[in-house]
Design a protein around this motif. Sequence first.
Motif, PDB file in Angstrom:
ATOM      1  N   PHE A  61      33.567  32.778  38.979  1.00 26.93           N
ATOM      2  CA  PHE A  61      34.778  33.346  38.718  1.00 26.93           C
ATOM      3  C   PHE A  61      35.488  32.287  37.823  1.00 26.93           C
ATOM      4  O   PHE A  61      35.688  31.097  38.041  1.00 26.93           O
ATOM      5  N   PRO A  62      36.254  32.890  36.752  1.00 26.09           N
ATOM      6  CA  PRO A  62      36.349  34.139  36.383  1.00 26.09           C
ATOM      7  C   PRO A  62      35.341  34.781  35.323  1.00 26.09           C
ATOM      8  O   PRO A  62      35.553  35.632  34.411  1.00 26.09           O
ATOM      9  N   ARG A  63      34.238  34.283  35.117  1.00 26.19           N
ATOM     10  CA  ARG A  63      33.071  34.479  34.454  1.00 26.19           C
ATOM     11  C   ARG A  63      33.065  33.807  32.987  1.00 26.19           C
ATOM     12  O   ARG A  63      32.343  33.718  32.429  1.00 26.19           O
ATOM     13  N   SER A  66      38.531  29.526  31.469  1.00 24.69           N
ATOM     14  CA  SER A  66      39.870  29.671  31.243  1.00 24.69           C
ATOM     15  C   SER A  66      40.552  28.642  30.335  1.00 24.69           C
ATOM     16  O   SER A  66      40.678  27.453  30.743  1.00 24.69           O
ATOM     17  N   ARG A 121      46.542  34.363  37.304  1.00 24.97           N
ATOM     18  CA  ARG A 121      45.982  35.316  36.550  1.00 24.97           C
ATOM     19  C   ARG A 121      45.306  34.137  35.322  1.00 24.97           C
ATOM     20  O   ARG A 121      45.878  33.056  35.127  1.00 24.97           O
ATOM     21  N   LYS A 129      43.553  38.328  29.196  1.00 22.73           N
ATOM     22  CA  LYS A 129      43.423  38.016  30.623  1.00 22.73           C
ATOM     23  C   LYS A 129      41.842  38.504  30.992  1.00 22.73           C
ATOM     24  O   LYS A 129      41.297  39.481  30.940  1.00 22.73           O
ATOM     25  N   GLY A 131      40.594  37.121  34.327  1.00 24.14           N
ATOM     26  CA  GLY A 131      40.472  37.229  35.709  1.00 24.14           C
ATOM     27  C   GLY A 131      41.861  37.295  36.421  1.00 24.14           C
ATOM     28  O   GLY A 131      43.055  36.946  35.733  1.00 24.14           O
ATOM     29  N   GLU A 132      41.772  37.964  37.575  1.00 22.49           N
ATOM     30  CA  GLU A 132      43.098  38.089  38.361  1.00 22.49           C
ATOM     31  C   GLU A 132      42.656  37.784  39.861  1.00 22.49           C
ATOM     32  O   GLU A 132      41.891  38.411  40.352  1.00 22.49           O
ATOM     33  N   LEU A 133      43.516  37.272  40.593  1.00 26.59           N
ATOM     34  CA  LEU A 133      43.119  36.820  41.895  1.00 26.59           C
ATOM     35  C   LEU A 133      44.556  37.202  42.935  1.00 26.59           C
ATOM     36  O   LEU A 133      45.626  36.197  42.551  1.00 26.59           O
ATOM     37  N   SER A 145      39.879  39.503  44.060  1.00 28.61           N
ATOM     38  CA  SER A 145      39.336  38.924  42.762  1.00 28.61           C
ATOM     39  C   SER A 145      38.740  39.797  41.876  1.00 28.61           C
ATOM     40  O   SER A 145      38.160  40.852  42.173  1.00 28.61           O
ATOM     41  N   PRO A 147      37.154  39.375  38.091  1.00 26.58           N
ATOM     42  CA  PRO A 147      36.068  39.867  38.751  1.00 26.58           C
ATOM     43  C   PRO A 147      35.434  39.482  39.836  1.00 26.58           C
ATOM     44  O   PRO A 147      35.921  38.366  40.363  1.00 26.58           O
ATOM     45  N   SER A 149      33.353  37.834  42.806  1.00 29.86           N
ATOM     46  CA  SER A 149      32.252  36.639  42.900  1.00 29.86           C
ATOM     47  C   SER A 149      31.891  36.440  44.330  1.00 29.86           C
ATOM     48  O   SER A 149      32.524  36.608  45.139  1.00 29.86           O
TER      49      SER A 149
END
Length: 174
Positions: A61-63, A66, A121, A129, A131-133, A145, A147, A149
Amino acid sequence: MISIGIILLIGILIIIDKADRTIFYSLYVPEKEITEFHSHQTFEETKKAYEKNYGNPKWSFPREKSKTIKLYENRLLISRVTSKTLTENQKKEVIEFFNNPENFDFSETTWSLTEAEYIFRFYNEQNEKIGELWLCLENCGMTKSIPFSPNMKFGGISETGKKKILNILNKINK
């Protein structure tokens, strides 16, 4: 007439804000993810598939890297105004937390994203953006989340994880 305009404007702002803090559409789940994690017959098979992929960079996460992480309190109309941009050390700590399976367990509860106290975010170099959790601590101890994970199991936060994330949040909110 002016009061109707003001009421409409406030209503539109509330709808836009609510849409920004939740998901109103169905998410596309890649076929590879469905096959690897979601198409098993038993809980044990599913658990083994998750465990097999702990630490796999393909599913981290987030792949992607960031550049910026922002923390929002999930509050009507003020979340954007009160958001915090994390420092490099805070970013590292947050990403390590969400990619460490020891911070999570396989518990699963029914909860709504509106119950989350916080939203993280994640943005890349192009400020897109990635990823978001959503983080619900008080009432449910869960995460959601995008994406997905496997490191976060079903999203339940372990007792160890609760202590760690509270410590991280305290540092960010100082």
